[in-house]
Design a protein around this motif. Structure first.
Motif, PDB file in Angstrom:
ATOM      1  N   VAL A 117      26.288  50.380  44.728  1.00  0.00           N
ATOM      2  CA  VAL A 117      27.640  50.954  44.674  1.00  0.00           C
ATOM      3  C   VAL A 117      27.676  52.036  43.603  1.00  0.00           C
ATOM      4  N   ARG A 118      28.100  53.206  43.969  1.00  0.00           N
ATOM      5  CA  ARG A 118      28.134  54.318  43.018  1.00  0.00           C
ATOM      6  C   ARG A 118      29.031  53.987  41.827  1.00  0.00           C
ATOM      7  N   SER A 119      28.473  54.064  40.637  1.00  0.00           N
ATOM      8  CA  SER A 119      29.156  53.741  39.371  1.00  0.00           C
ATOM      9  C   SER A 119      29.472  52.251  39.234  1.00  0.00           C
ATOM     10  N   GLY A 120      28.907  51.429  40.106  1.00  0.00           N
ATOM     11  CA  GLY A 120      29.150  49.992  40.023  1.00  0.00           C
ATOM     12  C   GLY A 120      28.374  49.348  38.889  1.00  0.00           C
ATOM     13  N   ASN A 121      28.985  48.377  38.260  1.00  0.00           N
ATOM     14  CA  ASN A 121      28.355  47.671  37.149  1.00  0.00           C
ATOM     15  C   ASN A 121      28.595  46.172  37.333  1.00  0.00           C
ATOM     16  N   ALA A 122      27.516  45.404  37.475  1.00  0.00           N
ATOM     17  CA  ALA A 122      27.650  43.975  37.729  1.00  0.00           C
ATOM     18  C   ALA A 122      28.333  43.259  36.571  1.00  0.00           C
ATOM     19  N   GLY A 123      28.034  43.675  35.355  1.00  0.00           N
ATOM     20  CA  GLY A 123      28.651  43.030  34.196  1.00  0.00           C
ATOM     21  C   GLY A 123      30.157  43.199  34.187  1.00  0.00           C
ATOM     22  N   ILE A 124      30.628  44.419  34.477  1.00  0.00           N
ATOM     23  CA  ILE A 124      32.071  44.666  34.517  1.00  0.00           C
ATOM     24  C   ILE A 124      32.707  43.893  35.674  1.00  0.00           C
ATOM     25  N   PHE A 125      32.031  43.863  36.838  1.00  0.00           N
ATOM     26  CA  PHE A 125      32.556  43.129  37.982  1.00  0.00           C
ATOM     27  C   PHE A 125      32.748  41.658  37.646  1.00  0.00           C
ATOM     28  N   LEU A 126      31.703  41.013  37.118  1.00  0.00           N
ATOM     29  CA  LEU A 126      31.787  39.585  36.803  1.00  0.00           C
ATOM     30  C   LEU A 126      32.766  39.324  35.664  1.00  0.00           C
ATOM     31  N   MET A 127      32.869  40.269  34.735  1.00  0.00           N
ATOM     32  CA  MET A 127      33.831  40.128  33.649  1.00  0.00           C
ATOM     33  C   MET A 127      35.257  40.185  34.190  1.00  0.00           C
ATOM     34  N   LEU A 128      35.532  41.148  35.073  1.00  0.00           N
ATOM     35  CA  LEU A 128      36.870  41.255  35.658  1.00  0.00           C
ATOM     36  C   LEU A 128      37.213  40.012  36.476  1.00  0.00           C
ATOM     37  N   MET A 129      36.242  39.501  37.225  1.00  0.00           N
ATOM     38  CA  MET A 129      36.488  38.299  38.015  1.00  0.00           C
ATOM     39  C   MET A 129      36.794  37.113  37.108  1.00  0.00           C
ATOM     40  N   ALA A 130      36.038  36.985  36.022  1.00  0.00           N
ATOM     41  CA  ALA A 130      36.273  35.885  35.087  1.00  0.00           C
ATOM     42  C   ALA A 130      37.616  36.020  34.382  1.00  0.00           C
ATOM     43  N   ILE A 131      37.974  37.244  33.995  1.00  0.00           N
ATOM     44  CA  ILE A 131      39.275  37.470  33.354  1.00  0.00           C
ATOM     45  C   ILE A 131      40.401  37.102  34.314  1.00  0.00           C
ATOM     46  N   ALA A 132      40.254  37.482  35.590  1.00  0.00           N
ATOM     47  CA  ALA A 132      41.269  37.139  36.591  1.00  0.00           C
ATOM     48  C   ALA A 132      41.388  35.628  36.734  1.00  0.00           C
ATOM     49  N   VAL A 133      40.249  34.920  36.724  1.00  0.00           N
ATOM     50  CA  VAL A 133      40.276  33.463  36.816  1.00  0.00           C
ATOM     51  C   VAL A 133      40.992  32.869  35.608  1.00  0.00           C
ATOM     52  N   VAL A 134      40.619  33.317  34.423  1.00  0.00           N
ATOM     53  CA  VAL A 134      41.176  32.750  33.191  1.00  0.00           C
ATOM     54  C   VAL A 134      42.679  32.988  33.103  1.00  0.00           C
ATOM     55  N   ILE A 135      43.107  34.234  33.322  1.00  0.00           N
ATOM     56  CA  ILE A 135      44.542  34.552  33.224  1.00  0.00           C
ATOM     57  C   ILE A 135      45.332  33.796  34.291  1.00  0.00           C
ATOM     58  N   SER A 136      44.803  33.751  35.509  1.00  0.00           N
ATOM     59  CA  SER A 136      45.511  33.071  36.597  1.00  0.00           C
ATOM     60  C   SER A 136      45.575  31.570  36.352  1.00  0.00           C
ATOM     61  N   ARG A 137      44.465  30.985  35.883  1.00  0.00           N
ATOM     62  CA  ARG A 137      44.464  29.544  35.641  1.00  0.00           C
ATOM     63  C   ARG A 137      45.499  29.175  34.590  1.00  0.00           C
ATOM     64  N   VAL A 178      32.218  37.425  28.877  1.00  0.00           N
ATOM     65  CA  VAL A 178      31.254  38.157  28.052  1.00  0.00           C
ATOM     66  C   VAL A 178      29.808  37.862  28.439  1.00  0.00           C
ATOM     67  N   GLY A 179      29.569  36.721  29.101  1.00  0.00           N
ATOM     68  CA  GLY A 179      28.199  36.332  29.432  1.00  0.00           C
ATOM     69  C   GLY A 179      27.439  37.361  30.254  1.00  0.00           C
ATOM     70  N   PRO A 180      28.021  37.901  31.348  1.00  0.00           N
ATOM     71  CA  PRO A 180      27.292  38.899  32.146  1.00  0.00           C
ATOM     72  C   PRO A 180      26.927  40.153  31.361  1.00  0.00           C
ATOM     73  N   LEU A 181      27.844  40.626  30.515  1.00  0.00           N
ATOM     74  CA  LEU A 181      27.537  41.811  29.714  1.00  0.00           C
ATOM     75  C   LEU A 181      26.436  41.506  28.705  1.00  0.00           C
ATOM     76  N   LEU A 182      26.476  40.307  28.124  1.00  0.00           N
ATOM     77  CA  LEU A 182      25.415  39.894  27.207  1.00  0.00           C
ATOM     78  C   LEU A 182      24.082  39.822  27.934  1.00  0.00           C
ATOM     79  N   ALA A 183      24.105  39.267  29.161  1.00  0.00           N
ATOM     80  CA  ALA A 183      22.877  39.151  29.955  1.00  0.00           C
ATOM     81  C   ALA A 183      22.288  40.527  30.261  1.00  0.00           C
ATOM     82  N   LEU A 184      23.143  41.487  30.639  1.00  0.00           N
ATOM     83  CA  LEU A 184      22.655  42.833  30.920  1.00  0.00           C
ATOM     84  C   LEU A 184      22.087  43.485  29.665  1.00  0.00           C
TER      85      LEU A 184
END
Length: 392
Positions: free
Chosen positions: A240-260, A145-151
């Protein structure tokens, strides 16, 4: 619940969550603020890299000091330093951010070493990998949630930035003051004064100890990729067309959390080197970096796919190598040598900004991420070892 999921350890994981929540916001705000003030990618990389470069420099000393005074005493002092650094962000501009990043780097060196050494000392061998994995998991939960909050803060009212930083500083300090870490059982004092008292001699172990060298090179290379992704993705997402840094970092963090959490019992905890496990991890990392690179022409699907693959690789790499080293390093110098290993992770993230910033300035972000993919493939080959390495 017992072991790595007992209440005393859950309190430590929650402290980790609070501590690293500031970074999930700063990792987005600082690059955007730098670009708005006219800073080049090279300058932004240097500012961001100052944090973990400082952390890298102090980690070996942190391991030695914690070994001498214990994790709790060190933790209470360092939380005060961290609080001061977070407040400094709220009253200075881009130049002051450098000072704050350095102070935060010092506090992170001691904080993470205190928590990880405390976890390793308190847990039985069979639970070590779970404890380290859960520590890492909670350090990445704020990234959801941090990246989306930051944006939201950046696009809305930056006055809220100061309020959030001060709140994090206060809550982390109060919660951390009452933390407790006790050894599960008495352990013999196997410290070698000649070794632990000579930090320069410990640095030489990076080359002399084959276990430390292999793990250090893999961690350094993987962290260069993680650093380049984290530092520049807020700027690359705008290309990146339609790219969103908050969604990217959120997806990466979710992948880390679920995988860990999902794979915590699958991470090797037997003191053996598992070549194909490590090769698979580095392959995920290389493919993820190339996917991000290709997103500039291939589209946003590759952009977000790269986030997920890199997140999974990040979830596996650090706890696997740390757990392996906790078995094979000499007991008397283990804390200091673990500090050196973790310093390689810090150096890698720092170099991800310092080295790839100029590449992005001279060519493009896509080219910089293609370089990361090539580095990941090289480490896939380096991961292979025909020997079965057992606990010495």
């Amino acid at each position: 619940m017992s072991g790595a999921l007992s209440w005393s350890f859950i309190r430590l994981y929650l402290l980790v969550l609070l501590y690293f929540s500031a970074n999930s916001i700063l990792n987005v705000i600082i690059p955007l603020q730098g670009e708005a003030l006219g800073a080049t990618n090279t300058t932004i990389g240097l500012i961001m890299g100052a944090y973990l470069f400082t952390t890298m420099f102090f980690r070996p000393w942190a391991g030695q000091i914690i070994q001498k005074y214990g994790p709790i005493k060190v933790l209470r002092v360092i939380l005060i330093v961290n609080g001061f650094a977070l407040i400094l962000y709220t009253v200075t501009g881009l130049g002051g951010f450098v000072v704050a990043r350095i102070l935060q780097g010092v506090s992170t060196a001691f904080f993470s070493m205190a928590l990880q050494i405390g976890i390793i000392d308190a847990l039985p061998e069979k639970d070590r990998s779970q404890g380290i994995s859960l520590y890492s998991l909670f350090s990445y939960i704020p990234g959801i949630v941090g990246p989306l909050l930051a944006l939201g803060i950046w696009r809305g009212d930056m006055e809220y930035f100061g309020v959030v930083m001060i709140a994090i500083a206060i809550f982390t300090g109060v919660f951390g003051y009452n933390a407790k870490m006790e050894k599960a059982k008495a352990q013999p004092d196997t410290k070698n004064p000649a070794q632990t008292g000579n930090m320069l001699a410990s640095f030489s172990q990076l080359m002399k100890n084959p276990h430390l060298f292999k793990c250090g090179v893999l961690m350094l290379s993987g962290s260069i990729i993680f650093g380049a992704i984290t530092i520049f993705i807020p700027l690359y997402a705008e290309e990146v067309r339609s790219g969103n840094a908050g969604i990217f970092l959120m997806l990466m963090a979710i992948a880390v959390v679920i995988s860990r959490f999902s794979f915590r019992k699958l991470i090797p905890s037997d003191g053996k080197w598992h070549s194909f496990f490590m090769m698979g991890t580095m392959l995920l990392l290389a493919v993820g970096a190339q996917s991000v690179s290709f997103a500039i022409s291939g589209g946003v699907i590759f952009f977000y796919l790269g986030a997920i693959l890199i997140g999974i690789a990040q979830a596996l790499l650090y706890p696997t190598l740390t757990t392996y080293l906790s078995f094979v390093l000499p007991q008397g110098d283990r804390n200091v040598l673990l500090g050196l290993f973790i310093a390689m992770a810090d150096l890698g993230v720092s170099l991800g900004g310092v080295l790839l910033g100029p590449i992005a300035d001279s060519y493009s972000f896509s080219t910089a991420y293609m370089f990361c993919a090539v580095l990941g493939l090289a480490m896939l080959i380096f991961s292979y070892d025909r020997r079965k390495i057992f606990i010495g």
